[in-house]
Design a protein around this motif. Structure first.
Motif, mmCIF file in Angstrom:
data_model
loop_
_atom_site.group_PDB
_atom_site.id
_atom_site.type_symbol
_atom_site.label_atom_id
_atom_site.label_comp_id
_atom_site.label_asym_id
_atom_site.label_seq_id
_atom_site.Cartn_x
_atom_site.Cartn_y
_atom_site.Cartn_z
ATOM 1 N N UNK A 131 0.845 -1.196 0.000
ATOM 2 C CA UNK A 131 0.000 0.000 0.000
ATOM 3 C C UNK A 131 0.883 1.250 0.000
ATOM 4 N N UNK A 132 1.994 1.176 0.697
ATOM 5 C CA UNK A 132 2.904 2.317 0.728
ATOM 6 C C UNK A 132 3.470 2.621 -0.644
ATOM 7 N N UNK A 133 3.832 1.566 -1.357
ATOM 8 C CA UNK A 133 4.423 1.781 -2.678
ATOM 9 C C UNK A 133 3.370 2.219 -3.709
ATOM 10 N N UNK A 134 2.244 1.520 -3.715
ATOM 11 C CA UNK A 134 1.267 1.791 -4.781
ATOM 12 C C UNK A 134 0.354 2.980 -4.504
ATOM 13 N N UNK A 135 0.501 3.623 -3.342
ATOM 14 C CA UNK A 135 -0.187 4.896 -3.140
ATOM 15 C C UNK A 135 0.793 6.062 -3.280
ATOM 16 N N UNK A 136 2.047 5.750 -3.562
ATOM 17 C CA UNK A 136 3.042 6.807 -3.769
ATOM 18 C C UNK A 136 3.100 7.160 -5.255
ATOM 19 N N UNK A 182 1.826 4.666 -8.202
ATOM 20 C CA UNK A 182 0.611 4.993 -8.954
ATOM 21 C C UNK A 182 0.918 4.978 -10.449
#
Lengths: 234, 573
Positions: free
Chosen positions: A169-174, A178
């Motif tokens: 979640x940390x990577x794919x909301x950055x 994205x």
């Protein structure tokens, strides 16, 4: 990279570890506060107070932060789009551990567990193992049967799942994540339906009888007028 | 504009600034009356960059948009939620009523779903149809002209469908459905469930020069900075100020009671200035309550006097009773056909582009009243939680292994992104006298004001309706080629029926009627007992229909406000 330098790398991009930074490197509080301005998310005064309180706390020890950094890098190794450091994943985990206190015990216990496991098997702490040994440990906790309830699985499996979830979640909301995911929205544009090649791919089409009803995007800026029966005239 | 402690007597004091309060502010101020709007929360303008959350990517929030401080996530524009610190509410017995409050100018209109459905002719006369509950004292024909005016004033997209109980209006054209919505249409039609374009108050086309047009960011819950969707501040209160209305806004001002004189008539309100923690009084010829169904009932019940020992306007002892929320049931599914999707911007408006109005005849069913179906899914903006259990859907392909680490996770993330769909039913419950809010005699909030406690149980009608939802959703999902993400909830879980209050459509606490013994307000939402106090939120709803209440709150508030203006002209205040 020396341990001290990598701590610096994690901490520099983070307000989450600001107190640590302040005490270790003597960076002024004022400067740290200024770095916060990139978080612009429309808080009320009460919410600002609450989040400031979290920012001012430090949960993980520096050793724990280093272990997390290594784990997150193993979960998502850097690629051409970006890295977990670009995405500030460890800082997010630090923040969430304070924001959702029920994360604290499992996260901390898991970090202790993996160092114990590393000591027992390879006579060293996790981050000082070579990657082959690190992966040997991960291979035993990284997989699970999705038909099972996560809460029924061994604690190390649950813990690694939590770390993996937070990393993902940390990577794919950055910004980098994205972009890699291909999410293209949250941006002013004009929606005019599913692209034709996508409709074709799924063998779908818009109803002929509906087509006349949809908004004609070339006329969207013309002020609406109706007749007395509610038929749009413009 | 934020004045405190004044000796002035206003023509009208309006308590609350959501849909009802906003409409009253507009109609009454434009008629030349002097108006005080008293709002419990702070000033809020969706266009203010300081409070704006629209168009913010997740990484502008340190919790990536997570929901720790706001229930629907950091970017949702509702200041408040199910729990507000220092302002508790209680439960009676095993009741678990959820009370959502939003304290800010515009109230809950800043974040709502913009689903703008008219009640139909049947919805005002349900007792005549099924013998349950009570009829409204008005009919669809009484309110139709106001719905028409609301449509033109505020804007709503939709299509003319000529369905008797789903009246058409003055619609802007709707946007085309998204991919998952086309799957839904296919699946629903196979089960003979009708699907039509949504009816949302979002401007797909210009309606005037004060408001912008939708630019499709899916961000309606963040309140639109170009005023492309309806919220009470941007579409009612600010335009009323702009057109020169005599409007004083009192923000962070929580009304405690309606004050009365020896004749029992209202003289104004007393409120707590939250910044100073001091109490002030405002004088007004008329008091219009629009604080939300339960908050207005609370204020009136707390307004006891020698003339009104049971609370103001409560000689019927029905204040707070007949509280009812929409029923809610949901199912979420995985659509295997949608793995490895081509990505493109499919944000659209903030909400679904198609929906299913109630399509069956209850005479052939084992429960009363219907529900409509909402649909959601697609390639949404990543936010906190995105990527959790990234490949647990492996099980749907018979792969009993998930998790892992390394590049496989990146591949799985892309594989499953945008492959889920959700279906929700929102239905009508039957209002019960035994479902109510009342003052808890032993508890006060941090301002010293007695708080509410709730008593609420669903009946067989709602539980059977929820079962029907689950069976229907399962069939539609099967028709789509989808696989439900979890098992169907059974009888022990009320078939997935949401807790009361969860749908945030609470209505009925000051219900209207012709008989003062059986109702609290009359058809113009005026208290039977007090000739200068009105309630223009959803409190006066007799029954709630399977429609979202906002459009009816607006139409009724407009009608009642015009009535107030007429009464002023007749010098009745």
């Amino acid at each position: 990279m020396k341990r001290r330098d990598s701590i610096k790398t994690i901490a520099l991009a983070s307000f989450g570890a600001s107190l640590f930074l302040e005490s270790c490197y003597g960076v002024s509080r004022e400067k740290i506060t200024r770095s916060l301005t990139r978080y612009e998310y429309g808080r009320t005064p009460e919410e600002t107070l609450y989040d400031d309180k979290l920012f001012a706390q430090k949960f993980f020890t520096n050793d724990e932060l280093l272990t997390l950094d290594k784990l997150c890098n193993l979960i998502l190794p850097p690629n051409e789009f970006g890295s977990i450091r670009d995405a500030e994943v460890v800082q997010l985990i630090e923040f969430m551990a304070k924001d959702i206190p029920s994360y604290q015990e499992p996260l901390r216990n898991g970090l202790a567990w993996i160092d114990n496991e590393s000591q027992t098997r390879f006579d060293n702490i996790f981050i000082d193992l070579d990657e082959t040994s690190q992966k040997e440990i991960l291979d035993e906790i990284a997989y699970y049967d999705p038909n099972h309830n996560m809460n029924d699985l061994p604690e190390p499996v649950q813990w690694f799942n939590l770390v993996r979830n937070l990393t993902m979640t940390g990577y794919f909301t950055a910004e980098v994540g994205i972009k890699e995911l291909g999410y293209k929205g949250n941006f002013p544009n004009v929606w005019d339906g599913v692209p034709q090649d996508v409709l074709d791919q799924y063998g779908l089409e818009y109803d002929k009888e509906w087509l006349d009803k949809f908004v004609d995007q070339s006329k969207r800026n013309i002020t609406a007028e109706w007749d007395d029966d509610g038929n749009l005239l413009t | 504009m934020q004045i405190k402690n004044t000796a002035k007597e206003y023509d009208v004091i309006i308590v609350g600034s959501g849909a009802g309060g906003g409409m009253a502010t507009k109609v009454l101020s434009e008629a030349g009356l002097s108006v005080a709007v008293v709002e419990a929360g702070p000033f809020f303008d969706p266009a203010d960059p300081k409070t704006m959350t629209q168009l913010k990517p997740a990484f502008h929030s340190p919790r990536r948009g997570g929901s720790t401080t706001r229930h629907f996530g950091d970017y949702d524009q509702a200041y408040g939620g199910w729990e507000i610190e220092g302002e508790p509410y209680g439960q009676i017995g095993d009741t678990d009523f959820k009370w959502f409050r939003s304290r800010m100018l515009g109230g809950r209109t800043n974040h709502w779903g913009r689903i703008s459905l008219r009640f139909g002719p049947n919805d005002f006369k349900r007792k005549s149809i099924d013998g349950l509950g009570e009829n409204w004292p008005i009919s669809y024909d009484d309110i139709k002209p106001y719905y028409d005016k609301v449509d033109k004033l505020i804007g709503v997209f939709g299509t003319k469908e000529n369905i008797y109980n789903e009246p058409d209006g003055f619609f802007l054209p709707p946007p085309k459905p998204r991919l998952h919505e086309l799957f839904y249409i296919k699946g629903a039609r196979k089960s003979n469930v009708k699907v039509i374009p949504s009816r949302l108050s979002v401007l797909t086309k210009r309606i005037n020069n004060d408001r912008g047009i939708c630019f499709y960011c899916a961000g309606c819950a963040k309140s639109c900075n170009v005023y492309g969707d309806f919220s009470s501040g941007s579409c009612l209160i600010f335009p009323a100020q702009k057109s020169g209305g005599q409007i004083d806004l009192y923000v962070n001002s929580m009304v405690r009671t309606v004050t009365t004189n020896d004749e029992g008539k209202a003289t104004g309100v007393s409120f707590i200035d939250k910044d100073e923690n001091k109490e002030y009084k405002l004088k007004g010829k008329v008091v219009v309550l629009a604080a939300s169904a339960c908050s207005s009932a609370r204020i009136l019940l707390n307004s006891k006097s020698k003339q009104h020992p049971n609370g103001l306007g409560n000689s019927s002892d029905l204040m707070g009773k007949y509280l009812h929320d929409s029923t809610g049931g949901d199912m979420m599914a995985f659509l295997p056909e949608l793995i490895d999707r081509k990505t493109y911007n499919e944000d659209g408006v903030g909400g679904m582009h198609v929906y299913s109005p109630w399509w069956l005849d209850n005479k052939k069913l084992d429960f009363a009243r219907g529900y409509h179906i909402e649909v959601w899914g697609g390639m949404g903006a990543p936010t906190y939680g995105t990527g959790f259990n990234v490949n647990s859907f492996n099980k749907f392909f018979g792969i009993n292994k998930a998790g892992g680490y390394g590049d496989v996770l990146r591949a799985d993330m892309k594989k499953y992104y945008g492959s889920t769909i959700g279906i929700s039913g929102r239905g009508e419950s039957v209002a019960q006298k035994t479902n109510y809010c009342e003052i808890d005699p032993n508890k006060v909030d941090k301002y010293g004001v007695p708080v509410l406690r709730f008593n609420y149980q669903w009946t067989d009608n709602e539980i059977k309706q929820a079962k029907h939802m689950q069976d229907t959703f399962e069939e539609i999902i099967h028709n789509m080629g989808g696989i439900p993400l979890w098992g169907k909830p059974g009888k022990d879980a009320n078939y997935g029926l949401n807790k009361p209050g969860w749908i945030i459509h609470e209505v009925g606490t000051t219900r209207m009627g012709d008989d003062p013994k059986k109702s609290v307000t009359n058809q113009f939402e005026r208290l039977h007992d007090v000739s200068n106090v009105y309630v223009v939120d959803a409190g006066p709803f007799v029954s709630q229909a399977d429609k979202n209440p906002t459009w009816t709150i607006l139409a009724l508030a407009m009608r009642s406000s015009e009535h107030i203006v007429e009464e002023f002209k007749k010098q009745n205040f």
